[in-house]
Write an enzyme that holds these catalytic residues in place. Structure first.
Site, short mmCIF file in Angstrom:
data_model
loop_
_atom_site.label_atom_id
_atom_site.label_comp_id
_atom_site.label_asym_id
_atom_site.label_seq_id
_atom_site.Cartn_x
_atom_site.Cartn_y
_atom_site.Cartn_z
N GLY A 131 8.96 -59.03 -17.82
CA GLY A 131 7.77 -58.54 -17.13
C GLY A 131 7.15 -59.63 -16.28
O GLY A 131 7.74 -60.66 -16.02
N GLY A 132 5.90 -59.39 -15.87
CA GLY A 132 5.20 -60.34 -15.01
C GLY A 132 4.44 -59.68 -13.88
O GLY A 132 4.23 -60.28 -12.84
N SER A 203 7.12 -54.62 -20.14
CA SER A 203 6.01 -54.49 -19.19
C SER A 203 6.54 -54.06 -17.81
O SER A 203 7.17 -53.02 -17.70
CB SER A 203 5.24 -55.82 -19.12
OG SER A 203 4.04 -55.67 -18.42
N ALA A 204 6.29 -54.86 -16.76
CA ALA A 204 6.82 -54.51 -15.44
C ALA A 204 8.34 -54.42 -15.47
O ALA A 204 8.94 -53.60 -14.76
CB ALA A 204 6.37 -55.54 -14.40
N ASP A 304 -3.00 -52.16 -26.68
CA ASP A 304 -2.53 -52.67 -25.39
C ASP A 304 -3.48 -52.16 -24.30
O ASP A 304 -3.54 -50.95 -24.04
CB ASP A 304 -1.10 -52.19 -25.12
CG ASP A 304 -0.48 -52.86 -23.90
OD1 ASP A 304 -1.23 -53.31 -23.02
OD2 ASP A 304 0.76 -52.90 -23.83
N HIS A 336 -0.78 -56.25 -25.70
CA HIS A 336 0.32 -56.29 -24.74
C HIS A 336 1.24 -57.48 -25.00
O HIS A 336 2.45 -57.40 -24.78
CB HIS A 336 -0.25 -56.37 -23.32
CG HIS A 336 0.75 -56.10 -22.24
ND1 HIS A 336 1.33 -54.87 -22.04
CD2 HIS A 336 1.29 -56.91 -21.28
CE1 HIS A 336 2.16 -54.91 -21.01
NE2 HIS A 336 2.16 -56.14 -20.54
#
Length: 395
Positions: A131-132, A203-204, A304, A336
């Site tokens: 993610g990021g 995540s992303a 989250d 998260h």
């Protein structure tokens, strides 16, 4: 170090990657060369990240929310630094980590491989997409997961991909798809089992990898030319992901990822449906593609606030509506970053880690027996620092 190209044969791939670890000079000179390569690689990566950060500043401007979150991120990282330094040492110096294998011809088309300590038999493989926020994703963010799964005889391939503003969402999805293709074609050269490949994103990275999976299924269902098949992915693991962009625009705007930036990343409002897997599944024309998907497992923390757990719940509903085998696991009170960082750094038992390993080893009785007697993972960060980090976390 010679670079690996995606057209190499498996033997050629393995030989080229091993060249960095097997030179003919004296051991002392070899260590000096290796250290010099590591320093050079770190410097190049630092330059890239710094340059892209300044480019990003031009897009963000001086916004109060993102500045406060940047400061919170710095504090968060400092509190977890004792663990990060231990992981970084293994990342750069462990012989079981093969860094920056080139999988494509675009910038940042590289992956890191985490190999188990034993080489007996073919190992299951996890392709991991970090993610990021589509902005600060980097393959090394998956090093803790990669190292810990490798201890359980699982090969991990952490994919890097272009971030914004170096690329937009279609570039990211394309990069990840190329990386998956490379792993599917070449992983047996490193002792991986091409019939036991799992795709995972966080995540992303969960959003990007799910887009790549759905897009591949659609291409395959239409009979288009493909470089890898959805049938090669035994299961998909989505961790704390967002799968409906329409419901995330305002949510991210209120948390500092401003609407204009987010829409730039996603190539405008007109592309939100294309890059929303949960929405695409509702299109009757996608039903045939959905039938190609194997097991989907979604993980999310109930606390989250970066991406609410409803994102995984609604995606699970959309998958089940088109008869895709889907499981969802919600971890009570987890944030998260708890599932991906604080809990693994805490050591000991880890519900998420145990769930993933048990699913990967479900059909391997020997591996399950070894898992039952495996030593608990050591603590990398004191508890009081983990709790402080949780309080200042910008995620």
């Amino acid at each position: 170090m010679k670079e690996v190209t995606p057209t190499d044969s498996e033997e050629h791939v393995r030989r080229r990657v091993s060249e960095k670890c097997s030179v003919d000079e004296s051991p002392r000179f070899s260590r000096q060369q290796s250290f010099g390569r590591d320093i050079g690689h770190a410097a190049a990566e630092t330059y890239l990240v710094t340059r892209l950060s300044f480019n990003l500043l031009g897009y963000l401007g001086l916004g109060y929310q993102w500045i406060t979150r940047l400061l919170a991120l710095a504090c968060y990282a400092m509190l977890l630094m004792p663990g990060f330094l231990q992981v970084a040492y293994l990342y750069f110096f462990s012989p079981q980590v093969k860094r920056s294998i080139v999988y494509g011809d675009q910038p940042r088309n590289r992956l890191d491989l985490y190999l188990p300590p034993t080489s007996d038999g073919l190992k299951p493989v996890v392709i991991f997409v970090t993610g990021g926020a589509w902005i600060i994703g980097y393959k090394a963010w998956g090093s803790l997961l990669g190292l810990q799964l490798a201890e359980r005889d699982i090969i991990v391939a952490c994919l890097d991909y272009r971030n914004f503003p170096q690329g937009t969402i279609s570039d990211m999805v394309g990069d990840v798809s190329h990386g998956i293709s490379f792993v599917c074609k070449n992983i047996s050269a490193f002792g991986g089992d091409p019939n036991r490949i799992y795709l995972m994103g966080q995540s992303a990275g969960a959003h990007i990898s799910s887009c790549a999976l759905i897009e591949q299924a659609i291409k395959e269902s239409r009979g288009e030319s493909i470089s890898w098949s959805v049938s090669q992915i035994k299961a998909y693991f989505g961790l704390s992901g967002g799968y409906n962009l329409f419901k995330l625009v305002e949510h991210f705007h209120n948390r500092g990822l401003y609407r204009s930036i987010f829409l730039s990343i996603m190539e405008g409002k007109g592309s939100l449906e294309k890059f929303s897997p949960g929405v695409r599944l509702k299109d009757p024309r996608v039903k045939k593609a959905a039938s190609l998907l194997h097991h989907i497992v979604l993980f999310h923390g109930s606390a989250d606030y970066s991406i609410p757990p409803e994102a995984s719940k609604t995606f699970a509903d959309a998958l089940r509506a088109v008869e895709v085998k889907t499981d969802i696991i919600i971890y009570e009170g987890k944030s998260h970053t708890d599932l991906f960082l604080q809990d693994p750094l805490r050591g000991g038992k880890d519900e998420l880690f145990d769930h993933i390993v048990s699913m990967i080893h479900a059909e391997d009785s020997d591996a399950l027996t070894k898992d039952a007697v495996a030593p608990e993972r050591k603590r990398l960060v004191p508890e009081f620092l983990l709790k402080l980090a949780g309080k200042v976390s910008p995620f």
